[in-house]
Design a protein around this motif. Structure first.
Motif, PDB file in Angstrom:
ATOM      1  N   GLY A  70       0.793  -1.227   0.000  1.00  0.00           N
ATOM      2  CA  GLY A  70       0.000   0.000   0.000  1.00  0.00           C
ATOM      3  C   GLY A  70       0.824   1.274   0.000  1.00  0.00           C
ATOM      4  O   GLY A  70       0.305   2.345   0.223  1.00  0.00           O
ATOM      5  N   GLY A  71       2.093   1.177  -0.213  1.00  0.00           N
ATOM      6  CA  GLY A  71       2.937   2.360  -0.265  1.00  0.00           C
ATOM      7  C   GLY A  71       3.649   2.602   1.039  1.00  0.00           C
ATOM      8  O   GLY A  71       3.254   2.093   2.084  1.00  0.00           O
ATOM      9  N   PRO A  72       4.729   3.370   0.987  1.00  0.00           N
ATOM     10  CA  PRO A  72       5.484   3.639   2.213  1.00  0.00           C
ATOM     11  C   PRO A  72       4.680   4.497   3.185  1.00  0.00           C
ATOM     12  O   PRO A  72       3.868   5.308   2.763  1.00  0.00           O
ATOM     13  CB  PRO A  72       6.715   4.400   1.725  1.00  0.00           C
ATOM     14  N   PRO A  73       4.899   4.291   4.471  1.00  0.00           N
ATOM     15  CA  PRO A  73       4.226   5.154   5.447  1.00  0.00           C
ATOM     16  C   PRO A  73       4.703   6.590   5.271  1.00  0.00           C
ATOM     17  O   PRO A  73       5.799   6.825   4.766  1.00  0.00           O
ATOM     18  CB  PRO A  73       4.690   4.604   6.798  1.00  0.00           C
ATOM     19  N   PRO A  74       3.884   7.565   5.664  1.00  0.00           N
ATOM     20  CA  PRO A  74       4.318   8.964   5.556  1.00  0.00           C
ATOM     21  C   PRO A  74       5.670   9.159   6.238  1.00  0.00           C
ATOM     22  O   PRO A  74       5.912   8.631   7.323  1.00  0.00           O
ATOM     23  CB  PRO A  74       3.226   9.743   6.282  1.00  0.00           C
ATOM     24  N   ALA A  75       6.539   9.900   5.578  1.00  0.00           N
ATOM     25  CA  ALA A  75       7.926  10.032   6.002  1.00  0.00           C
ATOM     26  C   ALA A  75       8.089  10.455   7.459  1.00  0.00           C
ATOM     27  O   ALA A  75       8.855   9.849   8.192  1.00  0.00           O
ATOM     28  CB  ALA A  75       8.648  10.998   5.080  1.00  0.00           C
ATOM     29  N   LEU A  76       7.413  11.478   7.878  1.00  0.00           N
ATOM     30  CA  LEU A  76       7.626  11.989   9.236  1.00  0.00           C
ATOM     31  C   LEU A  76       6.765  11.297  10.280  1.00  0.00           C
ATOM     32  O   LEU A  76       6.817  11.643  11.451  1.00  0.00           O
ATOM     33  CB  LEU A  76       7.378  13.499   9.269  1.00  0.00           C
ATOM     34  N   ALA A  77       5.998  10.299   9.886  1.00  0.00           N
ATOM     35  CA  ALA A  77       5.149   9.598  10.839  1.00  0.00           C
ATOM     36  C   ALA A  77       5.968   8.765  11.814  1.00  0.00           C
ATOM     37  O   ALA A  77       5.545   8.531  12.928  1.00  0.00           O
ATOM     38  CB  ALA A  77       4.154   8.707  10.101  1.00  0.00           C
ATOM     39  N   PHE A  78       7.154   8.315  11.404  1.00  0.00           N
ATOM     40  CA  PHE A  78       7.913   7.422  12.278  1.00  0.00           C
ATOM     41  C   PHE A  78       9.375   7.799  12.421  1.00  0.00           C
ATOM     42  O   PHE A  78      10.083   7.169  13.187  1.00  0.00           O
ATOM     43  CB  PHE A  78       7.818   5.980  11.774  1.00  0.00           C
ATOM     44  N   ALA A  79       9.851   8.832  11.714  1.00  0.00           N
ATOM     45  CA  ALA A  79      11.275   9.177  11.825  1.00  0.00           C
ATOM     46  C   ALA A  79      11.483  10.670  11.639  1.00  0.00           C
ATOM     47  O   ALA A  79      10.831  11.290  10.811  1.00  0.00           O
ATOM     48  CB  ALA A  79      12.085   8.413  10.776  1.00  0.00           C
ATOM     49  N   ASP A  80      12.404  11.210  12.431  1.00  0.00           N
ATOM     50  CA  ASP A  80      12.874  12.575  12.187  1.00  0.00           C
ATOM     51  C   ASP A  80      13.913  12.551  11.078  1.00  0.00           C
ATOM     52  O   ASP A  80      14.032  13.486  10.308  1.00  0.00           O
ATOM     53  CB  ASP A  80      13.496  13.164  13.455  1.00  0.00           C
ATOM     54  N   LEU A  81      14.661  11.456  11.029  1.00  0.00           N
ATOM     55  CA  LEU A  81      15.686  11.314   9.996  1.00  0.00           C
ATOM     56  C   LEU A  81      15.980   9.841   9.780  1.00  0.00           C
ATOM     57  O   LEU A  81      16.031   9.065  10.733  1.00  0.00           O
ATOM     58  CB  LEU A  81      16.981  12.025  10.403  1.00  0.00           C
ATOM     59  N   MET A  82      16.155   9.489   8.517  1.00  0.00           N
ATOM     60  CA  MET A  82      16.593   8.140   8.155  1.00  0.00           C
ATOM     61  C   MET A  82      18.012   8.270   7.630  1.00  0.00           C
ATOM     62  O   MET A  82      18.275   9.064   6.738  1.00  0.00           O
ATOM     63  CB  MET A  82      15.669   7.557   7.090  1.00  0.00           C
ATOM     64  N   VAL A  83      18.918   7.510   8.209  1.00  0.00           N
ATOM     65  CA  VAL A  83      20.324   7.523   7.836  1.00  0.00           C
ATOM     66  C   VAL A  83      20.591   6.271   7.014  1.00  0.00           C
ATOM     67  O   VAL A  83      20.441   5.162   7.522  1.00  0.00           O
ATOM     68  CB  VAL A  83      21.222   7.551   9.096  1.00  0.00           C
ATOM     69  N   HIS A  84      20.938   6.453   5.755  1.00  0.00           N
ATOM     70  CA  HIS A  84      21.201   5.314   4.874  1.00  0.00           C
ATOM     71  C   HIS A  84      22.701   5.140   4.744  1.00  0.00           C
ATOM     72  O   HIS A  84      23.375   5.979   4.155  1.00  0.00           O
ATOM     73  CB  HIS A  84      20.562   5.551   3.508  1.00  0.00           C
ATOM     74  N   LEU A  85      23.216   4.063   5.300  1.00  0.00           N
ATOM     75  CA  LEU A  85      24.642   3.738   5.183  1.00  0.00           C
ATOM     76  C   LEU A  85      24.810   3.017   3.850  1.00  0.00           C
ATOM     77  O   LEU A  85      24.516   1.835   3.726  1.00  0.00           O
ATOM     78  CB  LEU A  85      25.089   2.862   6.353  1.00  0.00           C
ATOM     79  N   ARG A  86      25.238   3.763   2.869  1.00  0.00           N
ATOM     80  CA  ARG A  86      25.261   3.265   1.496  1.00  0.00           C
ATOM     81  C   ARG A  86      26.486   2.417   1.215  1.00  0.00           C
ATOM     82  O   ARG A  86      27.591   2.927   1.129  1.00  0.00           O
ATOM     83  CB  ARG A  86      25.228   4.427   0.516  1.00  0.00           C
ATOM     84  N   THR A  87      26.244   1.132   1.075  1.00  0.00           N
ATOM     85  CA  THR A  87      27.316   0.239   0.649  1.00  0.00           C
ATOM     86  C   THR A  87      27.244   0.039  -0.856  1.00  0.00           C
ATOM     87  O   THR A  87      28.225  -0.310  -1.478  1.00  0.00           O
ATOM     88  CB  THR A  87      27.221  -1.122   1.364  1.00  0.00           C
ATOM     89  N   VAL A  88      26.077   0.282  -1.432  1.00  0.00           N
ATOM     90  CA  VAL A  88      25.873   0.206  -2.879  1.00  0.00           C
ATOM     91  C   VAL A  88      25.120   1.457  -3.280  1.00  0.00           C
ATOM     92  O   VAL A  88      24.138   1.822  -2.652  1.00  0.00           O
ATOM     93  CB  VAL A  88      25.039  -1.044  -3.255  1.00  0.00           C
ATOM     94  N   VAL A  89      25.579   2.139  -4.316  1.00  0.00           N
ATOM     95  CA  VAL A  89      24.908   3.340  -4.800  1.00  0.00           C
ATOM     96  C   VAL A  89      23.955   2.937  -5.910  1.00  0.00           C
ATOM     97  O   VAL A  89      24.286   2.147  -6.777  1.00  0.00           O
ATOM     98  CB  VAL A  89      25.930   4.381  -5.305  1.00  0.00           C
ATOM     99  N   GLY A  90      22.760   3.506  -5.871  1.00  0.00           N
ATOM    100  CA  GLY A  90      21.776   3.197  -6.899  1.00  0.00           C
ATOM    101  C   GLY A  90      21.043   1.918  -6.577  1.00  0.00           C
ATOM    102  O   GLY A  90      21.004   1.457  -5.456  1.00  0.00           O
ATOM    103  N   GLY A  91      20.457   1.337  -7.594  1.00  0.00           N
ATOM    104  CA  GLY A  91      19.727   0.095  -7.415  1.00  0.00           C
ATOM    105  C   GLY A  91      18.351   0.186  -8.019  1.00  0.00           C
ATOM    106  O   GLY A  91      17.914   1.237  -8.485  1.00  0.00           O
ATOM    107  N   VAL A  92      17.690  -0.932  -8.041  1.00  0.00           N
ATOM    108  CA  VAL A  92      16.333  -1.014  -8.567  1.00  0.00           C
ATOM    109  C   VAL A  92      15.482  -1.797  -7.591  1.00  0.00           C
ATOM    110  O   VAL A  92      15.982  -2.412  -6.661  1.00  0.00           O
ATOM    111  CB  VAL A  92      16.310  -1.707  -9.959  1.00  0.00           C
ATOM    112  N   GLY A  93      14.202  -1.785  -7.812  1.00  0.00           N
ATOM    113  CA  GLY A  93      13.292  -2.546  -6.975  1.00  0.00           C
ATOM    114  C   GLY A  93      12.597  -1.671  -5.949  1.00  0.00           C
ATOM    115  O   GLY A  93      12.854  -0.471  -5.837  1.00  0.00           O
ATOM    116  N   ASP A  94      11.701  -2.314  -5.203  1.00  0.00           N
ATOM    117  CA  ASP A  94      10.893  -1.594  -4.226  1.00  0.00           C
ATOM    118  C   ASP A  94      11.717  -0.936  -3.130  1.00  0.00           C
ATOM    119  O   ASP A  94      11.397   0.150  -2.672  1.00  0.00           O
ATOM    120  CB  ASP A  94       9.870  -2.536  -3.588  1.00  0.00           C
ATOM    121  N   ALA A  95      12.801  -1.584  -2.699  1.00  0.00           N
ATOM    122  CA  ALA A  95      13.620  -1.002  -1.635  1.00  0.00           C
ATOM    123  C   ALA A  95      14.208   0.330  -2.083  1.00  0.00           C
ATOM    124  O   ALA A  95      14.158   1.314  -1.341  1.00  0.00           O
ATOM    125  CB  ALA A  95      14.735  -1.962  -1.233  1.00  0.00           C
ATOM    126  N   TYR A  96      14.735   0.389  -3.274  1.00  0.00           N
ATOM    127  CA  TYR A  96      15.347   1.629  -3.725  1.00  0.00           C
ATOM    128  C   TYR A  96      14.310   2.670  -4.111  1.00  0.00           C
ATOM    129  O   TYR A  96      14.551   3.863  -3.964  1.00  0.00           O
ATOM    130  CB  TYR A  96      16.342   1.348  -4.846  1.00  0.00           C
TER     131      TYR A  96
END
Length: 140
Positions: A70-96
């Motif tokens: 049903g889509g991602p939850p509203p961004a600020l509903a559960f986090a002030d900030l999401m920190v993405h530790l990028r081991t791979v740049v870019g990508g495809v699929g639902d996660a990216y």
């Protein structure tokens, strides 16, 4: 604003593909902000996440699971900030797609996994000030 109280209310999600790096970073952030480390599934699946501060760590595929339901939850509903530790740049699929969704809304910031904790503290505190309407030079 009370800096100690507001910083303790930080809601931070640490994302990354490497579980050990992500968990270690989440532990250090939770200790720094004196908030509990919570299970990502409990926060993301809750109809109303707790208002108090917390740090969670999650693999990007967990976001994909919620994005596919049903889509991602509203961004600020559960986090002030999401920190993405990028081991791979870019990508495809639902996660990216979910990562790009949160990044476009200014809630997700990507970092190299070896970035010093102090750099994360600066970004998290700036996000807290912005979300809570504090002046640019003020501490959260």
């Amino acid at each position: 604003m009370n800096a100690a109280r507001d910083a303790a209310a930080a809601r931070v999600v640490v994302l990354g593909a490497d579980r050990r790096l992500r968990a270690a970073r989440a532990d250090r952030l939770a200790a720094h902000y004196r908030v509990p480390r919570r299970a990502a599934a409990d926060i993301l699946a809750a109809p109303c996440p707790p208002p108090a501060g917390y740090v969670v760590d999650a693999a990007p595929r967990l976001l994909a699971r919620f994005a596919g339901a049903g889509g991602p939850p509203p961004a600020l509903a559960f986090a002030d900030l999401m920190v993405h530790l990028r081991t791979v740049v870019g990508g495809v699929g639902d996660a990216y797609r979910a990562i790009r969704y949160y990044e476009a809304r200014g809630v997700l910031v990507g970092f190299r996994p070896d970035v010093p904790d102090e750099e994360l503290y600066v970004v998290i505190e700036a996000a807290l000030r912005e979300r809570r309407g504090g002046p640019p030079g003020a501490r959260p």
